[in-house]
Design an enzyme around this catalytic site. Sequence first.
Site, PDB file in Angstrom:
ATOM      1  N   GLU A 306      -6.311   1.770 -10.090  1.00 20.49           N
ATOM      2  CA  GLU A 306      -5.345   1.395 -11.128  1.00 20.49           C
ATOM      3  C   GLU A 306      -6.004   1.272 -12.501  1.00 20.49           C
ATOM      4  O   GLU A 306      -5.378   1.496 -13.522  1.00 20.49           O
ATOM      5  CB  GLU A 306      -4.664   0.068 -10.773  1.00 20.49           C
ATOM      6  CG  GLU A 306      -3.508   0.262  -9.806  1.00 20.49           C
ATOM      7  CD  GLU A 306      -2.628  -0.978  -9.668  1.00 20.49           C
ATOM      8  OE1 GLU A 306      -2.875  -1.997 -10.318  1.00 20.49           O
ATOM      9  OE2 GLU A 306      -1.687  -0.914  -8.861  1.00 20.49           O
ATOM     10  N   HIS A 335     -17.970   7.692  12.983  1.00 19.09           N
ATOM     11  CA  HIS A 335     -17.379   8.532  14.024  1.00 19.09           C
ATOM     12  C   HIS A 335     -16.027   9.083  13.580  1.00 19.09           C
ATOM     13  O   HIS A 335     -15.205   9.446  14.412  1.00 19.09           O
ATOM     14  CB  HIS A 335     -17.245   7.712  15.321  1.00 19.09           C
ATOM     15  CG  HIS A 335     -18.561   7.150  15.758  1.00 19.09           C
ATOM     16  ND1 HIS A 335     -19.411   7.818  16.616  1.00 19.09           N
ATOM     17  CD2 HIS A 335     -19.210   6.012  15.401  1.00 19.09           C
ATOM     18  CE1 HIS A 335     -20.509   7.092  16.783  1.00 19.09           C
ATOM     19  NE2 HIS A 335     -20.422   5.993  16.053  1.00 19.09           N
ATOM     20  N   LYS A 449       7.874   1.165 -10.476  1.00 23.17           N
ATOM     21  CA  LYS A 449       8.704  -0.045 -10.334  1.00 23.17           C
ATOM     22  C   LYS A 449      10.076   0.186 -10.966  1.00 23.17           C
ATOM     23  O   LYS A 449      11.102  -0.218 -10.427  1.00 23.17           O
ATOM     24  CB  LYS A 449       8.022  -1.244 -11.010  1.00 23.17           C
ATOM     25  CG  LYS A 449       6.833  -1.816 -10.233  1.00 23.17           C
ATOM     26  CD  LYS A 449       6.290  -3.057 -10.942  1.00 23.17           C
ATOM     27  CE  LYS A 449       5.118  -3.676 -10.208  1.00 23.17           C
ATOM     28  NZ  LYS A 449       4.581  -4.879 -10.821  1.00 23.17           N
TER      29      LYS A 449
END
Length: 480
Positions: A306, A335, A449
């Site tokens: 951000e 792995h 938003k």
Amino acid sequence: MTKTRKNNSAPENKNISFDFNNMMADAIGEEQGITEAMIQDLSEDIYRVDRELKQKRESGELPFFDLPYQDEVLKEIEDFAGELKSRCDNFVVLGIGGSALGTIALQTALTLPFYNLLSKSKRDGNPRLFVADNIDPDQFKALLDLLDPRLTVCNVISKSGETAETMSQFLIMKEWFNKKLTKEEIKKHFIITTDKKTGNLRKIVEKENYRNFVTPAGVGGRFSVLTPVGLLPAAVVGIDIAQLLAGAGYMDTICKGNNVWENPAYMNGTLHYLADVRKRKNISVMMPYAVALKDVADWYRQLWAESLGKKYSLTGETVRIGPTPVKALGVTDQHSQLQLYLEGPYDKVVTFLTADQYREEVTISDLYPEMDGVGYLGGHTLNELIHAEQRATESALTRNQRLNCTINLSAINPFTVGQLLYMIEVQTAFIGGLYRINPFDQPGVEEGKDYACGIMGRRGYEDKQKEIDRMTSTNLKYVI
Ligand code: PA5
């Protein structure tokens, strides 16, 4: 800029160090590695950013720098957390992004593993901590079904006091409390952490008189772990927040100097910057070798993404900056991811987070001494094995000319974790200065938003709703 050796004189078990040998051409080779000359060439910029940050700190524009020194807030939180301990069994944080990730990182790092599953006495009488940072209906409903409202206190955290996810959860929980408690009782079950003056949560606090804490003006969500946002939940689960702040303050003294060779935050920012712009490595993997630190990597992922993912420079040019942060976990991801890191493109910097000491030492049972492939493990400890695996991964990366560095904590405790978080915050602010972007805003998040508000029918967001309808009309030709 002179190269000197730093005398890091933190008390025993409270030290952290930054080893960047494997970022350098000496270890990695000139083709991929960073040279001292490259750092030297950046000196002017390093001094410029140092000056800019200091000026902004002095003028009060960057209050996150001074969070280690909040004695009054610290005392208020410690007292209140002590009181809460006696009246609740479950502490639920409603918050998202910067209002949640720091708390999760602190809980994972500094409480016992499987903390919420432990008996109350093993939790030192402290409440369980649930951070509801997602609105998945199945998960949220399941959480409410688990809890007894009488024994639950809810901390609603939102700097803006507007975020749809957090506000929805608040509305649901209020109704949930309503079913079992009186209006007067409910007051004791909500704590609100929000801006001092603005936002709907502040209005609700004023109307309904909840106990509340303030998110300091000028400290963005992702820089707020050392404000009441992270400190209150941490104190509630028994984390020594005074030590956390002391560790951050200690790192502040180290990071105040403008000599990059003595300042780990500046050096790591410089190396990541050079790796990106000079060596085209724009993926930053954080790989802790302690499960306790795994959510620090998650917190870092938000802070880096951000803060640094930006379209415009400070002077308004389109730059589209943004090294991509990735979280990995040793040994698990050896792995899963390591094959790619070792043999895929030369586009990554790996930062290991390591610890000299774990809480426990676990010996591997010596059960099959006659079997070469298993017997060699017996009598060693898991501690030795995890250190060996980390060294092996580091060596393999280095041999394959993959840039990597290590932040080592002598032990994982509030003092060292405070140092670590503060160092990474300074590093983020610093590299933002090198990129010449604003690391403290998040216009992209705000855009998302706004669209969500439009879709959900919020008054004043009708245009956003229309835009979304235009953009998301589905062409069935492309749906199978
Ligand atoms: O770092 C940020 O600014 C964001 O991640 C916010 O913390 C997040 O969007 C939540 O915002 P708020 O605390 O206003 O609810």
